[in-house]
Design a protein around this motif. Structure first.
Motif, PDB file in Angstrom:
ATOM      1  N   PHE A  87      75.581  30.583  26.422  1.00  0.00           N
ATOM      2  CA  PHE A  87      74.531  30.940  25.468  1.00  0.00           C
ATOM      3  C   PHE A  87      73.970  32.331  25.781  1.00  0.00           C
ATOM      4  CE2 PHE A  87      73.789  26.225  24.623  1.00  0.00           C
ATOM      5  CZ  PHE A  87      74.297  26.294  23.336  1.00  0.00           C
ATOM      6  N   THR A  88      73.821  32.635  27.081  1.00  0.00           N
ATOM      7  CA  THR A  88      73.325  33.956  27.477  1.00  0.00           C
ATOM      8  C   THR A  88      74.241  35.056  26.969  1.00  0.00           C
ATOM      9  OG1 THR A  88      72.259  33.086  29.478  1.00  0.00           O
ATOM     10  CG2 THR A  88      72.746  35.436  29.447  1.00  0.00           C
ATOM     11  N   LEU A  89      75.540  34.855  27.152  1.00  0.00           N
ATOM     12  CA  LEU A  89      76.498  35.872  26.724  1.00  0.00           C
ATOM     13  C   LEU A  89      76.510  36.020  25.205  1.00  0.00           C
ATOM     14  CD1 LEU A  89      78.594  37.892  27.590  1.00  0.00           C
ATOM     15  CD2 LEU A  89      80.298  36.079  27.622  1.00  0.00           C
ATOM     16  N   LEU A  90      76.448  34.912  24.499  1.00  0.00           N
ATOM     17  CA  LEU A  90      76.437  34.969  23.036  1.00  0.00           C
ATOM     18  C   LEU A  90      75.186  35.677  22.513  1.00  0.00           C
ATOM     19  CD1 LEU A  90      77.678  31.335  22.285  1.00  0.00           C
ATOM     20  CD2 LEU A  90      78.943  33.444  21.875  1.00  0.00           C
ATOM     21  N   ILE A  91      74.039  35.350  23.098  1.00  0.00           N
ATOM     22  CA  ILE A  91      72.792  35.971  22.655  1.00  0.00           C
ATOM     23  C   ILE A  91      72.770  37.452  23.024  1.00  0.00           C
ATOM     24  CG2 ILE A  91      70.279  35.985  22.984  1.00  0.00           C
ATOM     25  CD1 ILE A  91      70.524  32.914  23.419  1.00  0.00           C
ATOM     26  N   ALA A  92      73.271  37.773  24.236  1.00  0.00           N
ATOM     27  CA  ALA A  92      73.314  39.181  24.647  1.00  0.00           C
ATOM     28  C   ALA A  92      74.217  39.989  23.717  1.00  0.00           C
ATOM     29  CB  ALA A  92      73.809  39.283  26.086  1.00  0.00           C
ATOM     30  N   SER A  93      75.326  39.408  23.306  1.00  0.00           N
ATOM     31  CA  SER A  93      76.228  40.096  22.383  1.00  0.00           C
ATOM     32  C   SER A  93      75.548  40.325  21.034  1.00  0.00           C
ATOM     33  CB  SER A  93      77.514  39.284  22.187  1.00  0.00           C
ATOM     34  OG  SER A  93      78.224  39.157  23.400  1.00  0.00           O
ATOM     35  N   VAL A  95      72.258  40.561  20.533  1.00  0.00           N
ATOM     36  CA  VAL A  95      71.193  41.551  20.715  1.00  0.00           C
ATOM     37  C   VAL A  95      71.759  42.965  20.751  1.00  0.00           C
ATOM     38  CG1 VAL A  95      69.470  42.410  22.351  1.00  0.00           C
ATOM     39  CG2 VAL A  95      69.589  39.963  21.831  1.00  0.00           C
ATOM     40  N   SER A  96      72.889  43.126  21.424  1.00  0.00           N
ATOM     41  CA  SER A  96      73.509  44.453  21.539  1.00  0.00           C
ATOM     42  C   SER A  96      74.383  44.797  20.335  1.00  0.00           C
ATOM     43  CB  SER A  96      74.349  44.535  22.817  1.00  0.00           C
ATOM     44  OG  SER A  96      75.392  43.578  22.788  1.00  0.00           O
ATOM     45  N   ARG A  97      74.496  43.837  19.385  1.00  0.00           N
ATOM     46  CA  ARG A  97      75.285  44.024  18.166  1.00  0.00           C
ATOM     47  C   ARG A  97      76.740  44.358  18.495  1.00  0.00           C
ATOM     48  NH1 ARG A  97      71.047  47.386  14.242  1.00  0.00           N
ATOM     49  NH2 ARG A  97      69.406  45.802  14.298  1.00  0.00           N
ATOM     50  N   ARG A  98      77.279  43.612  19.466  1.00  0.00           N
ATOM     51  CA  ARG A  98      78.683  43.769  19.817  1.00  0.00           C
ATOM     52  C   ARG A  98      79.379  42.432  19.650  1.00  0.00           C
ATOM     53  NH1 ARG A  98      77.587  46.686  25.483  1.00  0.00           N
ATOM     54  NH2 ARG A  98      77.096  44.526  25.907  1.00  0.00           N
ATOM     55  N   ARG A  99      80.634  42.469  19.267  1.00  0.00           N
ATOM     56  CA  ARG A  99      81.399  41.246  19.067  1.00  0.00           C
ATOM     57  C   ARG A  99      81.881  40.719  20.411  1.00  0.00           C
ATOM     58  NH1 ARG A  99      85.840  42.135  14.506  1.00  0.00           N
ATOM     59  NH2 ARG A  99      86.040  39.887  14.912  1.00  0.00           N
ATOM     60  N   LEU A 100      81.796  39.400  20.553  1.00  0.00           N
ATOM     61  CA  LEU A 100      82.288  38.767  21.771  1.00  0.00           C
ATOM     62  C   LEU A 100      83.810  38.699  21.725  1.00  0.00           C
ATOM     63  CD1 LEU A 100      81.286  37.292  24.352  1.00  0.00           C
ATOM     64  CD2 LEU A 100      81.478  35.160  23.064  1.00  0.00           C
ATOM     65  N   PRO A 101      84.501  39.196  22.767  1.00  0.00           N
ATOM     66  CA  PRO A 101      85.968  39.160  22.744  1.00  0.00           C
ATOM     67  C   PRO A 101      86.501  37.737  22.817  1.00  0.00           C
ATOM     68  CG  PRO A 101      85.172  39.903  24.875  1.00  0.00           C
ATOM     69  CD  PRO A 101      83.971  39.838  23.977  1.00  0.00           C
ATOM     70  N   ALA A 102      87.778  37.595  22.507  1.00  0.00           N
ATOM     71  CA  ALA A 102      88.407  36.266  22.467  1.00  0.00           C
ATOM     72  C   ALA A 102      88.304  35.549  23.805  1.00  0.00           C
ATOM     73  CB  ALA A 102      89.871  36.403  22.049  1.00  0.00           C
ATOM     74  N   GLU A 282      82.582  43.810  31.860  1.00  0.00           N
ATOM     75  CA  GLU A 282      83.603  44.689  31.318  1.00  0.00           C
ATOM     76  C   GLU A 282      83.106  45.363  30.039  1.00  0.00           C
ATOM     77  OE1 GLU A 282      87.378  42.005  32.909  1.00  0.00           O
ATOM     78  OE2 GLU A 282      86.890  42.115  30.789  1.00  0.00           O
ATOM     79  N   ARG A 283      82.391  44.638  29.213  1.00  0.00           N
ATOM     80  CA  ARG A 283      81.888  45.192  27.955  1.00  0.00           C
ATOM     81  C   ARG A 283      80.869  46.295  28.235  1.00  0.00           C
ATOM     82  NH1 ARG A 283      82.844  42.691  23.373  1.00  0.00           N
ATOM     83  NH2 ARG A 283      80.863  43.326  22.429  1.00  0.00           N
ATOM     84  N   GLN A 284      80.000  46.058  29.250  1.00  0.00           N
ATOM     85  CA  GLN A 284      79.015  47.064  29.596  1.00  0.00           C
ATOM     86  C   GLN A 284      79.701  48.317  30.126  1.00  0.00           C
ATOM     87  OE1 GLN A 284      76.058  45.498  32.239  1.00  0.00           O
ATOM     88  NE2 GLN A 284      75.557  43.803  30.913  1.00  0.00           N
TER      89      GLN A 284
END
Length: 289
Positions: A87-93, A95-102, A282-284
């Motif tokens: 949930f943290t990763l999904l919400i952070a993505s 908030v940052s308006r970035r798509r979560l990778p597969a 990695e995204r950061q």
């Protein structure tokens, strides 16, 4: 029905904690390095709207957790809080308006599927609410000593993964103890009312332990990346809570051949939890120009 409601409130607590974590991480990144592990870090954070918003959400999550612990066992409620990480990763993505990778979605599914399998196989239940003073003393000394050792290991180290992991481990133990004390306090409220709740030392114990754990978590977030702090926090809190539920409250999980799906589920959860922070890191790193 009670177990189902307990699981639902635990899931709401996980979502609330995840939202609070994202907001607190945003605030923690603004803390000057010289203010780490001192009261100055709190003075700095309380001026930050993101941190205050995170605290408000965490308070709401704590209320959901308290309801979950009133309705269900510690061994049921606390493992569900592992879902806080995806949930943290999904919400952070978001908030940052970035798509979560597969790979992030795959790891999230692994955590959810593994947790469902492990809990269905373990079927945690039973237990008692009468805990002897000797057991409480042993619990407090053991968990308090373990937290102190983690902090002592973290303080001499420079900012980085090791320091973050030790602070996060101390916070995980503290949050597990907080839940253990909270279950006792909420049971007192349910059975004897508000007066007995306010007169119970466990009530003030879980408030103090929760505040201490929050302070340690703030230092973990300030000390290093999510890849170091989050797995220790997520897995540590779940494992310690499960152990305390069995040892303090005498809760039971199924054994025998049920250990096979329990182990498979635990492996899936652990694997997913270890992958998810790497996805975020990695995204950061890729976002840095």
């Amino acid at each position: 029905m009670a177990a189902l409601l307990s699981a639902l409130f635990a899931l709401l607590a996980a979502v609330g904690n995840a939202t609070g974590t994202v907001l607190q991480r945003l605030a923690a990144r603004t803390v000057p390095p010289g203010d780490a592990f001192s009261v100055r870090i709190i003075r700095h954070l309380i001026r930050n709207p993101a941190w205050l918003g995170g605290i408000a959400v965490v308070v709401g999550a704590a209320a959901c957790q308290a309801l979950a612990l009133t309705l269900g066992s510690l061994s049921l409620v606390q493992p569900i809080l592992v879902t806080e990480l995806p949930f943290t990763l999904l919400i952070a993505s978001a908030v940052s308006r970035r798509r979560l990778p597969a790979v992030g979605w795959a790891a999230s599914v692994m955590v959810a599927a593994g947790l469902g399998m492990a809990l269905a196989a373990a079927s945690p239940a039973g237990g008692h609410t009468d805990v002897s003073p000797g057991m409480w003393a042993l619990t407090l000394l053991t968990t308090g000593g373990a937290m102190a050792l983690c902090v002592a290991a973290a303080l001499p180290r420079p900012r980085g993964k090791a320091r973050a992991a030790f602070f996060s481990s101390a916070s995980a133990i503290g949050y597990a103890l907080t839940a253990t004390l909270m279950k006792s306090a909420t049971t007192t409220f349910d059975e004897h009312g508000g007066g007995a709740f306010l007169a119970s030392w466990q009530t003030y114990g879980f408030v103090a332990t929760g505040a201490c754990s929050l302070f340690l978590l703030a230092n973990a977030m300030e000390s290093g990346p999510l890849i170091a702090s989050q797995p220790a926090l997520t897995l540590g809190e779940g494992l310690v809570s499960l152990a305390l539920g069995i040892l303090v409250y005498g809760e039971r999980v199924r054994a025998g051949w049920w250990l096979v799906p329990e182990t498979i589920g635990a492996v899936l959860v652990t694997w997913g939890v270890l992958i998810l922070p790497r996805v975020d890191t990695e995204r950061q790193e890729h976002a840095v120009p």
